[in-house]
Structure formats: structure tokens, C-alpha cells
Write a protein that holds these residues in place. Structure first.
Motif, mmCIF file in Angstrom:
data_model
loop_
_atom_site.group_PDB
_atom_site.id
_atom_site.type_symbol
_atom_site.label_atom_id
_atom_site.label_comp_id
_atom_site.label_asym_id
_atom_site.label_seq_id
_atom_site.Cartn_x
_atom_site.Cartn_y
_atom_site.Cartn_z
ATOM 1 N N LYS A 182 30.752 36.014 52.377
ATOM 2 C CA LYS A 182 31.607 36.216 51.215
ATOM 3 C C LYS A 182 33.032 36.397 51.701
ATOM 4 N N LYS A 183 33.921 35.574 51.158
ATOM 5 C CA LYS A 183 35.339 35.713 51.468
ATOM 6 C C LYS A 183 36.085 35.900 50.153
ATOM 7 N N VAL A 184 37.066 36.751 50.169
ATOM 8 C CA VAL A 184 37.919 36.907 48.992
ATOM 9 C C VAL A 184 39.354 36.607 49.398
ATOM 10 N N SER A 185 40.094 36.021 48.456
ATOM 11 C CA SER A 185 41.496 35.710 48.717
ATOM 12 C C SER A 185 42.249 35.736 47.398
ATOM 13 N N ARG A 186 43.534 35.564 47.479
ATOM 14 C CA ARG A 186 44.341 35.566 46.261
ATOM 15 C C ARG A 186 44.157 34.257 45.521
ATOM 16 N N SER A 187 43.981 34.373 44.256
ATOM 17 C CA SER A 187 43.757 33.206 43.406
ATOM 18 C C SER A 187 45.084 32.601 42.992
ATOM 19 N N SER A 188 45.068 31.311 42.724
ATOM 20 C CA SER A 188 46.277 30.666 42.201
ATOM 21 C C SER A 188 46.210 30.663 40.684
ATOM 22 N N SER A 192 46.137 41.205 43.859
ATOM 23 C CA SER A 192 44.681 41.377 43.897
ATOM 24 C C SER A 192 43.989 40.129 44.423
ATOM 25 N N ASP A 193 42.945 40.362 45.211
ATOM 26 C CA ASP A 193 42.142 39.272 45.760
ATOM 27 C C ASP A 193 40.994 38.982 44.800
ATOM 28 N N THR A 194 41.182 37.998 43.946
ATOM 29 C CA THR A 194 40.163 37.726 42.934
ATOM 30 C C THR A 194 39.365 36.462 43.217
ATOM 31 N N ARG A 195 39.872 35.555 44.027
ATOM 32 C CA ARG A 195 39.141 34.324 44.335
ATOM 33 C C ARG A 195 37.996 34.662 45.285
ATOM 34 N N GLN A 229 37.405 30.849 41.114
ATOM 35 C CA GLN A 229 38.611 31.614 40.785
ATOM 36 C C GLN A 229 38.899 31.540 39.289
ATOM 37 N N VAL A 230 37.828 31.447 38.501
ATOM 38 C CA VAL A 230 37.961 31.281 37.058
ATOM 39 C C VAL A 230 38.478 32.549 36.389
ATOM 40 N N SER A 231 37.874 33.661 36.740
ATOM 41 C CA SER A 231 38.189 34.921 36.078
ATOM 42 C C SER A 231 39.258 35.688 36.856
ATOM 43 N N SER A 232 39.817 36.702 36.213
ATOM 44 C CA SER A 232 40.782 37.552 36.916
ATOM 45 C C SER A 232 40.087 38.763 37.516
ATOM 46 N N SER A 233 38.758 38.768 37.486
ATOM 47 C CA SER A 233 37.967 39.849 38.059
ATOM 48 C C SER A 233 37.178 39.328 39.253
ATOM 49 N N GLN A 234 37.228 40.058 40.371
ATOM 50 C CA GLN A 234 36.508 39.641 41.564
ATOM 51 C C GLN A 234 34.996 39.665 41.344
ATOM 52 N N LEU A 235 34.510 40.692 40.644
ATOM 53 C CA LEU A 235 33.070 40.791 40.381
ATOM 54 C C LEU A 235 32.578 39.634 39.518
ATOM 55 N N GLU A 236 33.333 39.290 38.508
ATOM 56 C CA GLU A 236 32.965 38.179 37.632
ATOM 57 C C GLU A 236 32.965 36.867 38.413
ATOM 58 N N ASN A 237 33.971 36.655 39.258
ATOM 59 C CA ASN A 237 34.018 35.443 40.071
ATOM 60 C C ASN A 237 32.849 35.387 41.048
ATOM 61 N N HIS A 238 32.450 36.537 41.597
ATOM 62 C CA HIS A 238 31.293 36.582 42.498
ATOM 63 C C HIS A 238 30.032 36.176 41.739
ATOM 64 N N ARG A 239 29.873 36.706 40.531
ATOM 65 C CA ARG A 239 28.705 36.370 39.724
ATOM 66 C C ARG A 239 28.684 34.879 39.399
ATOM 67 N N LEU A 240 29.838 34.324 39.057
ATOM 68 C CA LEU A 240 29.922 32.899 38.739
ATOM 69 C C LEU A 240 29.643 32.030 39.964
ATOM 70 N N ALA A 241 30.079 32.466 41.143
ATOM 71 C CA ALA A 241 29.830 31.709 42.370
ATOM 72 C C ALA A 241 28.339 31.694 42.702
#
Length: 120
Positions: A1-7, A17-20, A60-72
Motif C-alpha cells: 500500500k502506497k499513499v501519495s498526494r492526489s491531483s 493530505s495524502d489521499t491517493r 484517487q476518486v475520493s478526498s478520503s484516504q480510507l474511501e480510496n483504499h476501499r475503492l482500490a
């Protein structure tokens, strides 16, 4: 799992915030996926597999890291399901018989062998 800043949009918080989320795993070592499905995934999703054999999905759809993790995770499940369906379709295609063969089998089942002998 990697997190980074979303565009994209997000105002001032987008730079903080690192949401991607990018999830990856080695496809060859994923023993929780059956072998034929792993091979089909290599064929279907070859553009998602790195040179080191890592299958990766980014979200990187959502502005929430947890939501993006769930979507991934959901994306990974969908890719595996797609490969499962392709394997099932391949096995179904290999079991399918020719139309003429099917008619002959049907006539044999119906007890009409004499008609077959006349046609032959």
C-alpha cells in the motif's frame, strides 16, 4: 500500500493530505488466487503488471484516504472476477460441440438411428 498526494480539485487541503492510494501485490506469489485465473489476469491486465511482476491499482476518486483504499480493493476484486469469468467462458467454449454433431447426438438420444443411417 502506497499513499501519495492526489491531483485535481480540493482547495488548500489537496497539497497537505495524502489521499491517493496505490495497492500492489506480486501476482506470481498470490497463492490465494487459483493458477488459471492468475494466468488469465496476466493476459487480460498486462498493462497493470510491472516488470517485477507486481499487479497494481491506484485510486484517487475520493478526498478520503480510507474511501480510496476501499475503492482500490474493490477494483482488485473486480479485476479478479473478470479473469474468473474469462476462464469460465474459455472452458465453456472448449466444451461446446459443432451443430452437426449436436443434431447427430440428439437423433441418437431420440432413438432415430435409422434416419441417420439413411442420411449417411
Amino acid at each position: 500500500k502506497k499513499v501519495s498526494r492526489s491531483s485535481g480539485p480540493g482547495g488548500q487541503s489537496v497539497n497537505m493530505s495524502d489521499t491517493r492510494v496505490q495497492l500492489s501485490f506480486k501476482l506470481d506469489k498470490a497463492d490465494w488466487i487459483p493458477g488459471p485465473i492468475r494466468e488469465k489476469m496476466k493476459e487480460l491486465h498486462k498493462n497493470r503488471i510491472s516488470k517485477m511482476g507486481e499487479f497494481s491499482v491506484a485510486c484517487q476518486v475520493s478526498s478520503s484516504q480510507l474511501e480510496n483504499h476501499r475503492l482500490a480493493v474493490q477494483q482488485i476484486q473486480e479485476k479478479i472476477a473478470e479473469a474468473e469469468k474469462a476462464v469460465e467462458d474459455d472452458s465453456w467454449e472448449s466444451q461446446k460441440i459443432d451443430h452437426k454433431e449436436w443434431i447427430i447426438e440428439k437423433m441418437k438420444r431420440d432413438g432415430r438411428e435409422k434416419e441417420l443411417e439413411k442420411k449417411a
